[in-house]
Write an enzyme that holds these catalytic residues in place. Structure first.
Site, PDB file in Angstrom:
ATOM      1  N   ASN A   9      88.273  43.078 -43.169  1.00 20.72           N
ATOM      2  CA  ASN A   9      86.979  42.811 -42.525  1.00 20.72           C
ATOM      3  C   ASN A   9      87.225  41.784 -41.423  1.00 20.72           C
ATOM      4  O   ASN A   9      87.435  40.612 -41.714  1.00 20.72           O
ATOM      5  CB  ASN A   9      85.996  42.273 -43.577  1.00 20.72           C
ATOM      6  N   TRP A  10      87.188  42.260 -40.188  1.00 19.03           N
ATOM      7  CA  TRP A  10      87.516  41.363 -39.067  1.00 19.03           C
ATOM      8  C   TRP A  10      86.347  40.464 -38.664  1.00 19.03           C
ATOM      9  O   TRP A  10      86.494  39.622 -37.781  1.00 19.03           O
ATOM     10  CB  TRP A  10      87.986  42.180 -37.861  1.00 19.03           C
ATOM     11  N   LYS A  11      85.188  40.679 -39.283  1.00 17.42           N
ATOM     12  CA  LYS A  11      84.000  39.866 -38.972  1.00 17.42           C
ATOM     13  C   LYS A  11      83.781  39.821 -37.454  1.00 17.42           C
ATOM     14  O   LYS A  11      84.058  40.802 -36.771  1.00 17.42           O
ATOM     15  CB  LYS A  11      84.130  38.468 -39.574  1.00 17.42           C
ATOM     16  N   HIS A  95      77.328  42.602 -47.285  1.00 11.11           N
ATOM     17  CA  HIS A  95      78.231  41.441 -47.304  1.00 11.11           C
ATOM     18  C   HIS A  95      77.398  40.168 -47.485  1.00 11.11           C
ATOM     19  O   HIS A  95      76.288  40.069 -46.956  1.00 11.11           O
ATOM     20  CB  HIS A  95      79.023  41.389 -46.001  1.00 11.11           C
ATOM     21  N   GLU A  97      77.558  37.387 -46.143  1.00 10.72           N
ATOM     22  CA  GLU A  97      77.152  36.750 -44.885  1.00 10.72           C
ATOM     23  C   GLU A  97      75.904  37.415 -44.323  1.00 10.72           C
ATOM     24  O   GLU A  97      75.057  36.765 -43.699  1.00 10.72           O
ATOM     25  CB  GLU A  97      78.320  36.800 -43.876  1.00 10.72           C
ATOM     26  N   GLU A 167      82.740  39.929 -54.535  1.00 14.19           N
ATOM     27  CA  GLU A 167      83.128  38.808 -53.671  1.00 14.19           C
ATOM     28  C   GLU A 167      82.325  37.566 -54.060  1.00 14.19           C
ATOM     29  O   GLU A 167      81.195  37.389 -53.578  1.00 14.19           O
ATOM     30  CB  GLU A 167      82.825  39.152 -52.212  1.00 14.19           C
ATOM     31  N   GLY A 173      86.226  32.759 -47.413  1.00 14.91           N
ATOM     32  CA  GLY A 173      86.566  31.902 -46.286  1.00 14.91           C
ATOM     33  C   GLY A 173      86.822  30.456 -46.663  1.00 14.91           C
ATOM     34  O   GLY A 173      86.905  29.590 -45.796  1.00 14.91           O
ATOM     35  N   SER A 213      89.118  34.947 -50.123  1.00 12.22           N
ATOM     36  CA  SER A 213      90.378  34.233 -49.883  1.00 12.22           C
ATOM     37  C   SER A 213      91.586  34.961 -50.471  1.00 12.22           C
ATOM     38  O   SER A 213      92.487  34.326 -51.025  1.00 12.22           O
ATOM     39  CB  SER A 213      90.290  32.794 -50.382  1.00 12.22           C
ATOM     40  N   GLY A 234      89.166  39.076 -45.486  1.00 11.05           N
ATOM     41  CA  GLY A 234      88.648  38.565 -44.230  1.00 11.05           C
ATOM     42  C   GLY A 234      89.740  37.905 -43.414  1.00 11.05           C
ATOM     43  O   GLY A 234      90.517  38.567 -42.716  1.00 11.05           O
ATOM     44  N   GLY A 235      89.849  36.571 -43.523  1.00  9.58           N
ATOM     45  CA  GLY A 235      90.760  35.795 -42.680  1.00  9.58           C
ATOM     46  C   GLY A 235      92.184  36.325 -42.618  1.00  9.58           C
ATOM     47  O   GLY A 235      92.788  36.394 -41.545  1.00  9.58           O
TER      48      GLY A 235
HETATM   49  C1  PEP Z   1      85.317  38.761 -46.513  1.00 14.92           C
HETATM   50  O1  PEP Z   1      85.110  38.654 -45.322  1.00 14.92           O
HETATM   51  O2  PEP Z   1      84.750  39.654 -47.153  1.00 14.92           O
HETATM   52  C2  PEP Z   1      86.224  37.797 -47.147  1.00 14.92           C
HETATM   53  C3  PEP Z   1      86.494  37.942 -48.423  1.00 14.92           C
HETATM   54  O3  PEP Z   1      86.749  36.805 -46.359  1.00 14.92           O
HETATM   55  P1  PEP Z   1      88.021  35.866 -46.718  1.00 14.92           P
HETATM   56  O4  PEP Z   1      89.128  36.790 -47.155  1.00 14.92           O
HETATM   57  O5  PEP Z   1      88.334  35.175 -45.437  1.00 14.92           O
HETATM   58  O6  PEP Z   1      87.605  34.965 -47.814  1.00 14.92           O
END
Ligand code: PEP
Length: 250
Positions: A9-11, A95, A97, A167, A173, A213, A234-235
């Site tokens: 997930n590049w957000k 998500h 967010e 999640e 994050g 994470s 994500g990251g």
């Molecule tokens: C996500 O964006 O769904 C996520 C889990 O981010 P991260 O891996 O950065 O925690």
């Protein structure tokens, strides 16, 4: 029987040039994927540029969101047919967010899932509890209630195209990851809920990803858990080396 799915997930990161460069680097290091599936979910603006690079590759394409109508006067929104047209096979829905910053309710998430399925997109349905909810011992009832609400009126047949992503909000994050044992316990609770809703066979076939994470140094232990069927990343999906290591978990 469940093919693990690793999704990036590049957000709200990556211009078109950055996105195509990252995809080229990923493809250069990917190799063939026989026992797992991997996709990237770039921002909307990069989907059309990335799609042709991915065709005939083992890497799939997903979007990060959709609006649950086929077309109409919904300024700024993107429809399921538009995502199909550009080459998406998956779409992230609900998500945390989006729930947190854009006020998306369980009912709206359910509409999005139904719209995705109606147009042949596989929804990756995100659920997860906050830190106060976990500290209060409420994580499991909150998450299983989110699962039930998200899947309202989704049929057993449709469930073959649904992916659930657990999640925990406090792990996204932040660098804090659920322990593999805690993640496994929640995945088992989600699968038990699916069994209540759809029976044991459907529950055994649905993929449940972990997200929060996920990094190269924790993916192997997470993927060793029996009910963890992939990761939503994500990251660590924003650099080729780290995402490739996650895709190539052992
Ligand atoms: C996500 O964006 O769904 C996520 C889990 O981010 P991260 O891996 O950065 O925690």
């Amino acid at each position: 029987m469940r093919i693990p799915l690793i999704a990036g997930n590049w957000k709200m990161y990556k211009t078109v040039g950055e996105a195509t460069a990252l995809v080229r680097d990923l493809l250069a290091g990917l190799g063939s994927l026989s026992d797992r599936e991997a996709i990237v979910c770039p921002p909307f603006t990069a989907l059309a540029a990335v799609a042709p690079l991915l065709s005939d590759s083992p890497l799939g394409l997903g979007a990060q969101n959709l609006y649950p109508e086929a077309q109409g006067a919904f300024t700024g929104e993107v429809s399921p047919p538009m995502l199909v047209d550009v080459g998406c096979r998956y779409v992230i829905v609900g998500h945390s967010e989006r729930r947190q910053y854009f006020g998306e309710s369980d009912a709206f998430v359910n509409r999005k899932i139904r719209a995705a399925l109606a147009h042949g997109l596989r929804p990756i349905v995100c659920v997860g509890e906050s830190k106060p909810q976990r500290d209060a011992g409420q994580a499991e009832p909150i998450v299983t209630a989110q699962v039930r609400a998200a899947l309202l009126d989704i049929t057993s047949d449709q469930m073959t195209d649904v992916v659930i992503a657990y999640e925990p909000i406090w792990a996204i994050g932040t660098g804090d990851t659920a322990t593999p044992a805690d993640a496994q316990a929640m995945h088992a609770a989600i699968r038990a809920t699916l069994a209540e809703l759809y029976g044991a066979d459907v529950a055994a076939a649905v993929r449940i990803q972990y997200g929060g994470s996920v990094k190269p140094d924790n993916i192997d232990e997470l993927m060793a858990q029996p009910d963890i069927d992939g990761a939503l990343v994500g990251g660590a999906s924003l650099q080729a080396a780290s995402f490739l290591r996650i895709i190539h978990y052992q």
